[in-house]
Motif scaffolding. Structure first.
Motif, short mmCIF file in Angstrom:
data_model
loop_
_atom_site.label_atom_id
_atom_site.label_comp_id
_atom_site.label_asym_id
_atom_site.label_seq_id
_atom_site.Cartn_x
_atom_site.Cartn_y
_atom_site.Cartn_z
N TRP A 1 0.87 -1.14 -0.29
CA TRP A 1 -0.05 0.27 0.58
C TRP A 1 1.05 1.13 -0.08
O TRP A 1 2.46 0.97 -0.01
N HIS A 2 0.35 2.41 -0.48
CA HIS A 2 1.21 3.89 -0.38
C HIS A 2 -0.28 5.02 -0.56
O HIS A 2 -0.77 4.45 -1.35
N SER A 3 0.21 5.67 0.33
CA SER A 3 -0.89 6.65 0.50
C SER A 3 0.22 8.16 -0.35
O SER A 3 1.49 7.98 -0.17
N GLU A 4 -1.02 8.88 -0.58
CA GLU A 4 -0.99 10.28 -1.12
C GLU A 4 -1.87 11.33 -1.18
O GLU A 4 -3.17 10.85 -1.45
N PRO A 5 -0.98 12.85 -0.85
CA PRO A 5 -2.18 13.57 -0.97
C PRO A 5 -3.39 13.37 -2.73
O PRO A 5 -2.33 14.14 -3.40
N ALA A 6 -4.24 13.92 -2.69
CA ALA A 6 -4.81 14.41 -3.98
C ALA A 6 -6.03 14.90 -3.84
O ALA A 6 -6.59 14.96 -2.52
#
Length: 244
Positions: free
Chosen positions: A106-111
């Protein structure tokens, strides 16, 4: 399929019938184009269209240098939607309970919320959310894709993939830590043609559709998380428990 030679449909219908009634079992070879032209008295173009149509339906699979074979049809695994709500990865917990070895990345990012997610979270399109992508594997094979969207103030504390301090608690527990009590989970399920990236990520044969689960967690009248969950339609059946 657009073609000026509709006679190919006669070939498709007969081979499809043989596959469905077991005359041609999984793994059985399919006649070659030359054999189809002789058996059904059709031209080379019709035979080629027939094989392409059967592959597009997911009934047969081609092997380079070997021809076409009836595609194996795996037993459908139950995908329980309510058994492991408190688990950080409910899908993984469900498969582990069925004896499967499950791993995930998994990986998270702002969007930006955008035109699709904004209305689902009741946010302006320009509002920032935390978007988290998951790929789940069972016994090494990709089985589920999921993309979760949360308002930034409620999202996981660590936005980098796999960091030791990432908030691994289940969503309900994380929301509770923010003083948010989830009161309802709403899911809608539909089938659709997979996008090319999804076909690659899930290693889908031609002709296989996906099950798309759109899930939203609500706290009263406020949506606090929404997800798009994608699983192969030929490997899972969705199971819901409805208490009476």
């Amino acid at each position: 399929m657009a073609t000026s030679d509709p006679v190919y449909l006669r070939v498709v219908e007969d081979i499809r019938r043989q596959i469905n009634d077991g005359t041609l079992p999984p793994g059985a070879p399919i006649p070659s184009r030359a054999q189809l032209t002789r058996k059904y008295q059709v031209g080379e173009t019709a035979a080629r269209h027939a094989l392409r149509a059967l592959a597009g339906e997911g009934l047969i699979i081609g092997r380079v240098g070997s021809g076409h074979y009836v595609r194996e049809r795996p037993d459908l695994l139950p995908l329980h939607r309510w058994r492991f709500l408190e688990h950080p990865a409910p899908f993984a917990a469900d498969l582990q309970a069925q004896g499967r070895r499950v791993t995930w990345d998994w990986h998270s990012e702002p969007a930006e919320a955008g035109a699709q997610i904004g209305p689902r979270l009741r946010l302006p399109e320009t509002a920032m959310v935390t978007r988290t992508h998951f790929v789940f594997r069972g016994d090494g094979k990709p089985l589920q894709l999921a993309t979760s969207y949360e308002p930034v103030e409620l999202a996981m504390h660590a936005a980098a993939s796999g960091t030791p301090d990432a908030d691994r608690r289940g969503l309900l527990a994380r929301m509770s830590s923010h003083g948010v009590k989830v009161t309802e989970i709403v899911e809608s399920v539909h089938t659709r043609v997979p996008r090319p990236a999804e076909s690659d990520a899930l290693d889908l044969p031609a002709g296989v559709h996906v099950l798309h689960v759109e899930r939203t967690h609500w706290a009263g009248d406020r949506p606090v998380e929404t997800s798009d969950i994608v699983v192969p339609g030929d490997r899972f059946q969705v199971v819901y428990n409805l208490p009476v």
